[in-house]
Motif scaffolding. Structure first.
Motif, PDB file in Angstrom:
ATOM      1  N   GLY A 226     -10.676 -12.657 -12.775  1.00  0.00           N
ATOM      2  CA  GLY A 226     -10.240 -13.711 -11.870  1.00  0.00           C
ATOM      3  C   GLY A 226      -8.774 -13.599 -11.514  1.00  0.00           C
ATOM      4  N   GLY A 227      -8.490 -13.388 -10.238  1.00  0.00           N
ATOM      5  CA  GLY A 227      -7.114 -13.389  -9.768  1.00  0.00           C
ATOM      6  C   GLY A 227      -6.389 -12.072  -9.863  1.00  0.00           C
ATOM      7  N   TYR A 228      -7.046 -11.006 -10.298  1.00  0.00           N
ATOM      8  CA  TYR A 228      -6.360  -9.712 -10.399  1.00  0.00           C
ATOM      9  C   TYR A 228      -6.434  -8.973  -9.063  1.00  0.00           C
ATOM     10  N   HIS A 229      -5.272  -8.696  -8.491  1.00  0.00           N
ATOM     11  CA  HIS A 229      -5.198  -7.954  -7.233  1.00  0.00           C
ATOM     12  C   HIS A 229      -4.253  -6.768  -7.353  1.00  0.00           C
ATOM     13  N   GLY A 230      -3.819  -6.524  -8.571  1.00  0.00           N
ATOM     14  CA  GLY A 230      -2.853  -5.462  -8.820  1.00  0.00           C
ATOM     15  C   GLY A 230      -1.529  -6.051  -9.253  1.00  0.00           C
ATOM     16  N   TYR A 231      -0.837  -5.335 -10.113  1.00  0.00           N
ATOM     17  CA  TYR A 231       0.495  -5.748 -10.562  1.00  0.00           C
ATOM     18  C   TYR A 231       1.507  -4.801  -9.923  1.00  0.00           C
ATOM     19  N   TRP A 232       2.365  -5.317  -9.042  1.00  0.00           N
ATOM     20  CA  TRP A 232       3.291  -4.448  -8.321  1.00  0.00           C
ATOM     21  C   TRP A 232       4.670  -5.076  -8.178  1.00  0.00           C
ATOM     22  N   SER A 233       5.670  -4.313  -8.576  1.00  0.00           N
ATOM     23  CA  SER A 233       7.059  -4.716  -8.341  1.00  0.00           C
ATOM     24  C   SER A 233       7.545  -3.999  -7.081  1.00  0.00           C
ATOM     25  N   PHE A 234       7.123  -4.508  -5.936  1.00  0.00           N
ATOM     26  CA  PHE A 234       7.522  -3.900  -4.670  1.00  0.00           C
ATOM     27  C   PHE A 234       9.029  -3.981  -4.472  1.00  0.00           C
ATOM     28  N   GLU A 235       9.641  -5.000  -5.052  1.00  0.00           N
ATOM     29  CA  GLU A 235      11.086  -5.156  -4.910  1.00  0.00           C
ATOM     30  C   GLU A 235      11.847  -4.028  -5.595  1.00  0.00           C
ATOM     31  N   ALA A 236      11.289  -3.486  -6.674  1.00  0.00           N
ATOM     32  CA  ALA A 236      11.935  -2.353  -7.354  1.00  0.00           C
ATOM     33  C   ALA A 236      11.892  -1.106  -6.475  1.00  0.00           C
ATOM     34  N   GLY A 237      10.756  -0.883  -5.819  1.00  0.00           N
ATOM     35  CA  GLY A 237      10.658   0.242  -4.899  1.00  0.00           C
ATOM     36  C   GLY A 237      11.625   0.109  -3.744  1.00  0.00           C
ATOM     37  N   ALA A 238      11.765  -1.103  -3.215  1.00  0.00           N
ATOM     38  CA  ALA A 238      12.698  -1.338  -2.127  1.00  0.00           C
ATOM     39  C   ALA A 238      14.133  -1.055  -2.573  1.00  0.00           C
ATOM     40  N   ALA A 239      14.463  -1.450  -3.794  1.00  0.00           N
ATOM     41  CA  ALA A 239      15.813  -1.217  -4.316  1.00  0.00           C
ATOM     42  C   ALA A 239      16.114   0.272  -4.411  1.00  0.00           C
ATOM     43  N   VAL A 240      15.149   1.064  -4.846  1.00  0.00           N
ATOM     44  CA  VAL A 240      15.332   2.512  -4.941  1.00  0.00           C
ATOM     45  C   VAL A 240      15.684   3.094  -3.569  1.00  0.00           C
ATOM     46  N   LEU A 241      14.985   2.649  -2.554  1.00  0.00           N
ATOM     47  CA  LEU A 241      15.240   3.150  -1.199  1.00  0.00           C
ATOM     48  C   LEU A 241      16.605   2.703  -0.682  1.00  0.00           C
ATOM     49  N   LEU A 242      16.924   1.430  -0.867  1.00  0.00           N
ATOM     50  CA  LEU A 242      18.180   0.900  -0.353  1.00  0.00           C
ATOM     51  C   LEU A 242      19.390   1.529  -1.037  1.00  0.00           C
ATOM     52  N   LEU A 243      19.232   1.880  -2.300  1.00  0.00           N
ATOM     53  CA  LEU A 243      20.328   2.474  -3.058  1.00  0.00           C
ATOM     54  C   LEU A 243      20.431   3.982  -2.837  1.00  0.00           C
ATOM     55  N   GLY A 244      19.450   4.545  -2.146  1.00  0.00           N
ATOM     56  CA  GLY A 244      19.477   5.982  -1.876  1.00  0.00           C
ATOM     57  C   GLY A 244      19.234   6.837  -3.102  1.00  0.00           C
ATOM     58  N   ILE A 245      18.492   6.314  -4.069  1.00  0.00           N
ATOM     59  CA  ILE A 245      18.187   7.070  -5.283  1.00  0.00           C
ATOM     60  C   ILE A 245      17.134   8.120  -4.939  1.00  0.00           C
ATOM     61  N   GLU A 246      17.478   9.380  -5.035  1.00  0.00           N
ATOM     62  CA  GLU A 246      16.577  10.454  -4.617  1.00  0.00           C
ATOM     63  C   GLU A 246      15.540  10.789  -5.682  1.00  0.00           C
ATOM     64  N   ASP A 247      15.926  10.746  -6.931  1.00  0.00           N
ATOM     65  CA  ASP A 247      15.010  11.086  -8.018  1.00  0.00           C
ATOM     66  C   ASP A 247      14.633   9.814  -8.779  1.00  0.00           C
ATOM     67  N   ASP A 248      13.449   9.284  -8.489  1.00  0.00           N
ATOM     68  CA  ASP A 248      12.976   8.064  -9.153  1.00  0.00           C
ATOM     69  C   ASP A 248      11.907   8.376 -10.194  1.00  0.00           C
ATOM     70  N   SER A 249      11.784   9.643 -10.575  1.00  0.00           N
ATOM     71  CA  SER A 249      10.705  10.062 -11.481  1.00  0.00           C
ATOM     72  C   SER A 249      10.754   9.352 -12.827  1.00  0.00           C
ATOM     73  N   SER A 250      11.937   8.923 -13.252  1.00  0.00           N
ATOM     74  CA  SER A 250      12.045   8.236 -14.545  1.00  0.00           C
ATOM     75  C   SER A 250      11.394   6.861 -14.513  1.00  0.00           C
ATOM     76  N   LEU A 251      11.116   6.356 -13.317  1.00  0.00           N
ATOM     77  CA  LEU A 251      10.485   5.045 -13.182  1.00  0.00           C
ATOM     78  C   LEU A 251       8.968   5.138 -13.058  1.00  0.00           C
ATOM     79  N   HIS A 252       8.452   6.343 -12.908  1.00  0.00           N
ATOM     80  CA  HIS A 252       7.016   6.527 -12.693  1.00  0.00           C
ATOM     81  C   HIS A 252       6.185   6.139 -13.911  1.00  0.00           C
ATOM     82  N   LYS A 253       6.817   6.034 -15.049  1.00  0.00           N
ATOM     83  CA  LYS A 253       6.081   5.664 -16.267  1.00  0.00           C
ATOM     84  C   LYS A 253       5.634   4.211 -16.243  1.00  0.00           C
ATOM     85  N   TYR A 254       6.211   3.430 -15.360  1.00  0.00           N
ATOM     86  CA  TYR A 254       5.830   2.020 -15.268  1.00  0.00           C
ATOM     87  C   TYR A 254       4.671   1.868 -14.292  1.00  0.00           C
TER      88      TYR A 254
END
Length: 267
Positions: A226-254
């Motif tokens: 009930g109520g599960y549609h996925g758990y996503w921190s879209f704001e973290a992905g947006a921050a990576v793009l805005l900050l110009g972080i090219e290598d985000d592989s260390s975050l893929h574990k989440y």
């Protein structure tokens, strides 16, 4: 490709996906033409009906991303989500007789979390054109009444609108887990930014335990999620793009870091 091979989180089963998408379509149809059972007056009932439709639209988008659907069509669906919340906002302001009532309450964790996700999706899906419409729902009458209500929201909006059109503040409405996200957006150099994003994502799910959707992937007695549609921190992905972080592989574990969406946005 079979469903379990394309889904983006392992908690989502094909049966749940099909049934929940069907329920969302039916719910949108029903509450678009019928008042909610919640509320004391007809105006209040219609207000909550519009809120329900908007939530169904948002949940449907998240569910499709979780299921592994192609990303490009979600760009148009995001506009449908924003339009649905605008219709709710109109009735909210009529009901409260207060144009300064934010559509997403900054001091309510569920609302704040959803606001951050929608803002993040606007960046990730290349729909920055929708951010002024979110601002119109949050900023209040004349676009200034609620200006500066939250520092993290303002940091994102500065990237969309420019500093001359936003508001300076040091107030954070939701410190946990979002404090680290603020530091990521304001720290230099990039290794410190990445460290703060890692800290943010490490605490993200645990610190949001007070939300209604938390642990919704765990089946109930009937075996339903009930109520599960996925758990996503879209704001973290947006921050990576805005900050110009090219290598985000260390975050893929989440699990809840939307790496596919970040990669699509870059491409």
């Amino acid at each position: 490709m079979q469903f379990h091979e394309k889904r983006r989180q392992q908690f989502l089963g094909e049966r749940h996906f099909i049934e929940d998408m069907k329920a969302s379509i039916e719910g949108i149809s029903h509450f678009s033409s019928n008042p909610s059972g919640v509320g004391d007056t007809m105006d209040e009932k219609w207000m909550w009906s519009r809120h329900t439709v908007a939530n169904y639209e948002f949940q449907s988008l998240c569910l499709r991303y979780t299921a592994g659907d192609p990303i490009e069509p979600l760009r148009g669906d995001l506009e449908k989500v924003i339009a649905a919340y605008e219709r709710y906002a109109d009735l909210l302001w009529q009901y409260t007789a207060d144009r300064n009532e934010p559509t997403f309450a900054f001091d309510v964790l569920d609302d704040y979390c959803q606001l951050m996700q929608l803002v993040g999706l606007c960046f990730l899906l290349h729909r920055r054109d929708l951010l002024p419409r979110i601002a119109s729902m949050q900023d209040g009458e004349h676009g200034t009444s609620n200006g500066g209500a939250d520092v993290i929201y303002e940091e994102f909006m500065i990237h969309a609108c420019g500093p001359d059109k936003r508001f300076a503040t040091e107030h954070a409405c939701q410190v946990r887990p979002y404090e680290s996200l603020f530091y990521a957006l304001t720290e230099e150099p990039s290794d410190k930014q990445l460290k703060e994003l890692d800290r943010f994502l490490k605490r993200w799910y645990k610190d949001l335990s007070g939300t209604a959707w938390h642990d919704s992937h765990k089946p109930n007695e009937d075996g339903d999620q009930g109520g599960y549609h996925g758990y996503w921190s879209f704001e973290a992905g947006a921050a990576v793009l805005l900050l110009g972080i090219e290598d985000d592989s260390s975050l893929h574990k989440y699990l809840y870091y939307p790496k596919d969406l970040v990669a699509w946005c870059r491409a």
